[in-house]
Design an enzyme around this catalytic site. Sequence first.
Site, short mmCIF file in Angstrom:
data_model
loop_
_atom_site.label_atom_id
_atom_site.label_comp_id
_atom_site.label_asym_id
_atom_site.label_seq_id
_atom_site.Cartn_x
_atom_site.Cartn_y
_atom_site.Cartn_z
N LYS A 201 0.88 -1.17 0.00
CA LYS A 201 0.00 0.00 0.00
C LYS A 201 0.91 1.22 0.00
O LYS A 201 1.69 1.42 0.93
CB LYS A 201 -0.89 -0.02 1.23
CG LYS A 201 -1.74 1.23 1.36
CD LYS A 201 -2.71 1.13 2.51
CE LYS A 201 -3.49 2.42 2.68
NZ LYS A 201 -4.43 2.33 3.80
N LYS A 254 -2.42 -1.63 -3.86
CA LYS A 254 -3.15 -0.37 -3.82
C LYS A 254 -2.22 0.83 -3.87
O LYS A 254 -1.22 0.80 -3.16
CB LYS A 254 -3.94 -0.40 -2.52
CG LYS A 254 -4.57 0.87 -2.10
CD LYS A 254 -5.18 0.63 -0.76
CE LYS A 254 -5.88 1.86 -0.31
NZ LYS A 254 -6.48 1.70 0.97
C1 PBG Z 1 -7.26 3.24 5.77
C2 PBG Z 1 -7.51 3.21 4.32
C3 PBG Z 1 -7.35 4.23 3.36
C4 PBG Z 1 -7.86 3.73 2.17
C5 PBG Z 1 -8.28 2.44 2.41
N1 PBG Z 1 -8.04 2.12 3.74
C6 PBG Z 1 -6.89 5.62 3.51
C7 PBG Z 1 -5.51 5.95 3.78
O1 PBG Z 1 -4.62 5.13 3.85
O2 PBG Z 1 -5.32 7.15 3.97
C8 PBG Z 1 -7.95 4.48 0.89
C9 PBG Z 1 -8.97 4.00 -0.04
C10 PBG Z 1 -9.31 4.92 -1.14
O3 PBG Z 1 -8.65 5.95 -1.38
O4 PBG Z 1 -10.28 4.61 -1.84
N2 PBG Z 1 -5.94 3.21 6.14
#
Ligand code: PBG
Length: 329
Positions: A201, A254
């Site tokens: 991520k 992601k």
């Molecule tokens: C929580 C999380 C996030 C997203 C999914 N889980 C936000 C982040 O890391 O700030 C983002 C999902 C999206 O942008 O659609 N940590």
Amino acid sequence: MEFPTTRLRRLRGSEAMRSLVRETHLRPDSLIYPLFLCPGEGIRKPISSMPGCFNLSIDEALKEARECAALGIGGLLLFGIPSEKDEQATGAWSDDGIVQTGLRAFKQDRALDRLLIIADVCVCEYTSHGHCGVVVRDGEHYIVDNDASVALLTRSAVSLARAGADIIAPSDMMDGRVAGIRAALDAVGRDRTPIMSYSAKFASAFYGPFREAAGSAPQFGDRRSYQMDGANLREAMRDVEQDVMEGADMILMKPAMAYLDVIRAARERCDLPMGAYQVSGEYSMLHAAFQRGWLEPERTMMESLLSIRRAGADFIVTYFAKAAARVLA
Ligand code: PBG
């Protein structure tokens, strides 16, 4: 064999021919739709940067879920917007938290039997500071303490699994959280609950609209000390390997569109089922162009999803899930 004996256009002449030789397919059951649960009743609050997406109270979310089930969508990914935030992220692990309450309601609805209910595990929606873990002081600075955060995440995962989550999906990017969550789930008899780990991520600007949706923007600093640097492919592979070794059942990559090479590399390296998350900013960006009439909505949406499947993702978390399922019906 060369041209003119070989003519690649021979197989492009009709839709039937193109369909026969098509290599990559999209199906509603490999799409996962994110939902944002909020307290209250009858609430359907639009998220301004994400047309068609809402903060939903549980009764409204149930309607949305039934629609998804009827469309043949594979699953829902649940996020929660708690009524109160604090430093311990109480809303993330309390048994009457918003997602826990939603899960129990979803699990009682027989119309949703075929829909997998996936619980995102992170604390950023529940902490007053908006970070994905426990913030502690380290001399002059504040840092997100890894191991203390894993303890909170583990607690949250157990409570979500007990409330009925079919899959636990940690998105926090702390080290060792998959092993911690696995051990904790097993210890409470949840050994059959799979973990879908957000393995790579990246610290991405494409999460911007989500933070509006979930009210989870960090109040100070940023997430770069725990989410990955977008420049690093090899490190992403180490993150994947680490999650596999810790016992992840599936991995999630992601964002998607700006990281298709990472998805491809993970596919080649790892035999676990793998999903990719077409994140909020990818959705908002395309919608902004649709609103201006600059891109054709249906074709662009389907092409964006196809590119993610072609890169190697088995399933896709996407805010387009309902619209795409309608096209595929
Ligand atoms: C929580 C999380 C996030 C997203 C999914 N889980 C936000 C982040 O890391 O700030 C983002 C999902 C999206 O942008 O659609 N940590």
